[in-house]
Structures are given as C-alpha cells and as structure tokens.
Scaffold this motif. Structure first.
Motif, PDB file in Angstrom:
ATOM      1  N   ALA A  11      24.415  15.189  16.667  1.00  0.00           N
ATOM      2  CA  ALA A  11      25.280  14.876  15.530  1.00  0.00           C
ATOM      3  C   ALA A  11      26.272  16.004  15.310  1.00  0.00           C
ATOM      4  CB  ALA A  11      24.446  14.664  14.261  1.00  0.00           C
ATOM      5  N   LEU A  12      27.425  15.640  14.817  1.00  0.00           N
ATOM      6  CA  LEU A  12      28.419  16.624  14.406  1.00  0.00           C
ATOM      7  C   LEU A  12      28.708  16.406  12.927  1.00  0.00           C
ATOM      8  CD1 LEU A  12      29.382  15.504  17.491  1.00  0.00           C
ATOM      9  CD2 LEU A  12      30.842  17.512  17.220  1.00  0.00           C
ATOM     10  N   ILE A 119      28.378  11.161  13.330  1.00  0.00           N
ATOM     11  CA  ILE A 119      29.357  12.032  12.679  1.00  0.00           C
ATOM     12  C   ILE A 119      29.276  11.839  11.171  1.00  0.00           C
ATOM     13  CG2 ILE A 119      30.924  12.125  14.658  1.00  0.00           C
ATOM     14  CD1 ILE A 119      32.732  10.110  13.113  1.00  0.00           C
ATOM     15  N   ALA A 120      29.417  12.932  10.448  1.00  0.00           N
ATOM     16  CA  ALA A 120      29.327  12.885   8.992  1.00  0.00           C
ATOM     17  C   ALA A 120      30.006  14.118   8.403  1.00  0.00           C
ATOM     18  CB  ALA A 120      27.866  12.841   8.541  1.00  0.00           C
ATOM     19  N   PRO A 121      30.509  14.012   7.182  1.00  0.00           N
ATOM     20  CA  PRO A 121      31.031  15.199   6.519  1.00  0.00           C
ATOM     21  C   PRO A 121      29.897  16.087   6.028  1.00  0.00           C
ATOM     22  CG  PRO A 121      31.120  13.339   5.025  1.00  0.00           C
ATOM     23  CD  PRO A 121      30.644  12.808   6.348  1.00  0.00           C
ATOM     24  N   CYS A 122      30.115  17.381   6.076  1.00  0.00           N
ATOM     25  CA  CYS A 122      29.265  18.350   5.385  1.00  0.00           C
ATOM     26  C   CYS A 122      30.217  19.152   4.507  1.00  0.00           C
ATOM     27  CB  CYS A 122      28.517  19.239   6.357  1.00  0.00           C
ATOM     28  SG  CYS A 122      27.386  20.393   5.538  1.00  0.00           S
ATOM     29  N   CYS A 143      27.677   8.382   7.748  1.00  0.00           N
ATOM     30  CA  CYS A 143      27.038   8.567   6.454  1.00  0.00           C
ATOM     31  C   CYS A 143      27.725   9.740   5.766  1.00  0.00           C
ATOM     32  CB  CYS A 143      25.532   8.828   6.592  1.00  0.00           C
ATOM     33  SG  CYS A 143      25.130  10.270   7.613  1.00  0.00           S
ATOM     34  N   ILE A 144      27.358  10.025   4.533  1.00  0.00           N
ATOM     35  CA  ILE A 144      27.940  11.128   3.769  1.00  0.00           C
ATOM     36  C   ILE A 144      26.849  12.162   3.514  1.00  0.00           C
ATOM     37  CG2 ILE A 144      29.146  11.834   1.670  1.00  0.00           C
ATOM     38  CD1 ILE A 144      30.797   9.898   3.326  1.00  0.00           C
ATOM     39  N   LEU A 145      27.071  13.386   3.978  1.00  0.00           N
ATOM     40  CA  LEU A 145      26.140  14.488   3.778  1.00  0.00           C
ATOM     41  C   LEU A 145      26.864  15.612   3.035  1.00  0.00           C
ATOM     42  CD1 LEU A 145      24.666  14.536   7.404  1.00  0.00           C
ATOM     43  CD2 LEU A 145      23.760  13.324   5.397  1.00  0.00           C
ATOM     44  N   GLY A 146      26.147  16.701   2.765  1.00  0.00           N
ATOM     45  CA  GLY A 146      26.803  17.857   2.171  1.00  0.00           C
ATOM     46  C   GLY A 146      26.215  18.325   0.868  1.00  0.00           C
ATOM     47  N   ALA A 147      27.079  18.881   0.022  1.00  0.00           N
ATOM     48  CA  ALA A 147      26.658  19.650  -1.143  1.00  0.00           C
ATOM     49  C   ALA A 147      25.810  18.863  -2.134  1.00  0.00           C
ATOM     50  CB  ALA A 147      27.895  20.216  -1.850  1.00  0.00           C
ATOM     51  N   GLU A 148      26.169  17.614  -2.387  1.00  0.00           N
ATOM     52  CA  GLU A 148      25.448  16.876  -3.420  1.00  0.00           C
ATOM     53  C   GLU A 148      23.989  16.638  -3.035  1.00  0.00           C
ATOM     54  OE1 GLU A 148      26.082  13.246  -6.599  1.00  0.00           O
ATOM     55  OE2 GLU A 148      27.562  13.558  -5.018  1.00  0.00           O
ATOM     56  N   ALA A 166      18.433  15.381   6.491  1.00  0.00           N
ATOM     57  CA  ALA A 166      18.726  13.993   6.144  1.00  0.00           C
ATOM     58  C   ALA A 166      18.867  13.128   7.398  1.00  0.00           C
ATOM     59  CB  ALA A 166      19.996  13.924   5.302  1.00  0.00           C
ATOM     60  N   LEU A 167      19.313  13.738   8.481  1.00  0.00           N
ATOM     61  CA  LEU A 167      19.439  13.028   9.763  1.00  0.00           C
ATOM     62  C   LEU A 167      18.159  13.102  10.591  1.00  0.00           C
ATOM     63  CD1 LEU A 167      23.021  14.205  10.805  1.00  0.00           C
ATOM     64  CD2 LEU A 167      22.369  11.986   9.838  1.00  0.00           C
TER      65      LEU A 167
END
Length: 235
Positions: A11-12, A119-122, A143-148, A166-167
């Motif tokens: 994943a990136l 692929i997903a945002p971090c 999907c949406i990943l990151g701070a939240e 999460a992945l």
C-alpha cells in the motif's frame, strides 16, 4: 532488492496538501471570489501559516483532538482579523479546503498505482474533508486514513502506525509518499517505507524548502507517473 524493499510494498499512503493538490492557488481562488478587496495569495499563505501552530497545541497535549475543519475555521477568524475583514458566512470560505486542484500528474499516477497497490491519503485533514476533496479533485482513493483515525496530527508516529494498522499491514509493507522531507523522516521513524516527490512551487515561485530530498528515501520520483513506474519496477 531485499525482502524489506519496495518489492514488498502492499500500500502507498499519501500526504495530500502540497503533495497531491495545489492548496495555495486553489485557496487563493476561493478567497478572491469572497474577499476581492484583499491580496488573495497573501491571505491564503497567512491562513496556511496558522496550520502548524494550531496542530502543535494538540500534538503537545495542550488541547484535545479537534478536526482540521474546525482548526481551519478558527484560523480563518485569526487571519480575517489580521487583514481587517469580516465574513458573514465563514463556513463558505472554509470549504475552500475541499476544492483544491490536483497537480497535473496526480490523478493519472494514482490510477496507475491503484492497479496493483492499495492507495489512501495519510493526511492531517479529517475524513469528511478528505472525502469531499477526493470527490472534487477526482482522487481515486481506496479508503481514507490519517489523523482522524489516530486523533492526533502528523508527524506523530501514531498517525502513520494507525493508518498501517487500519489496513492490517505491517509498517514496512506501507510506503509514505510526500513532498515534505519532515513527513518522510517521521514516517521512516515509525517503520514505513518512503517516497519523495518534489513540488517545487507549492509555496510559490520563490519556494526555498523541500526542493530536493534531504534523506536516503526508498524512492525519489520526479512526479506520480515516475513514482508508479518505479514502484512497478520493484514488483
């Protein structure tokens, strides 16, 4: 290439503001529409300048987690006062962060990468912000990943690690992609692989930072098409 190199990348995950989208000119466009009396680029730059100090108070434990949408709104009030202007509907201008134009290479490059990898945002952006921005800019995230998810802000290690968790992937099978060396330094410290893609005009024509890689990142690419080519070449 060793077993822990890019051949194992499943994943990136991507920094978004600056790496995937042109926040400066996009926000300035919205500012000009709402506040034609101000220097729109100067206003956009000042608004962005409040970004890191606002998050720092949360990272340092001085304040509980607040989604970036709300921090942007608070920062907008600060900048309006500094520029001597009043907004009747600040939420309208705050939505500028959901209407950012992608750099020309981004959408096509992401589509290439998505053929073989997740692929997903971090990003430090909230799930709501990242979702609306993806719809506006055509960013084809899985999907949406990151701070939240972490309820904290980069460069805290938890943001990167929670995104990997999460992945259901170990950090060394996830590559963080960013135009910011400090983001990659933190991601590497959290165990992730790293890719640097420069955005030489993120901060305008006189940009003096992040013009080149400052670390021995796993991949250095000229753009997202080159990134996709290099990732494909490793497996």
């Amino acid at each position: 290439m060793t077993a822990t190199g890019p051949t194992m990348i499943q994943a990136l995950i991507f920094d978004v503001f600056g790496t995937c989208v042109d926040w400066r000119n996009s926000v300035a466009r919205e500012v000009a529409a709402v506040l034609p009396q101000v220097d729109a680029l100067a206003f956009a730059t000042a608004w962005r300048a409040e970004y890191d100090p606002a998050m720092a108070r949360i990272r340092d434990g001085a304040r509980g987690y607040v989604p970036l949408d709300d921090l942007h709104l608070e920062n907008l009030d600060t900048v309006c006062r500094a520029f001597g202007v009043t907004l009747e509907a600040p939420d309208r201008l705050n939505a500028a962060w959901e209407k950012l134009e992608p750099w020309p290479d981004v959408v096509g490059g992401l589509q290439l990468l998505r053929q073989e990898r997740i692929i997903a945002p971090c990003s430090n952006g909230s799930i709501a912000l990242m979702t609306r921005l993806a719809r506006y800019a055509g960013l084809p995230w899985d999907c949406i990943l990151g701070a939240e998810l972490a309820r904290d802000y980069k460069p805290q290690a938890a943001v990167y690690r929670v995104s990997c968790a999460a992945l259901r992937l170990p950090p060394d099978q996830v590559m963080m992609v960013a135009a910011h060396n400090d983001d990659l330094l933190a991601a590497r410290a959290a165990g992730l692989r790293t890719a640097f893609v420069p955005r030489l005009t993120e901060h305008g024509p006189d940009q003096a930072t992040d013009l080149e890689p400052t670390g021995d990142w796993d991949i250095v690419a000229k753009d997202f098409a080159d990134l996709a080519h290099q990732v494909a070449g490793h497996g």
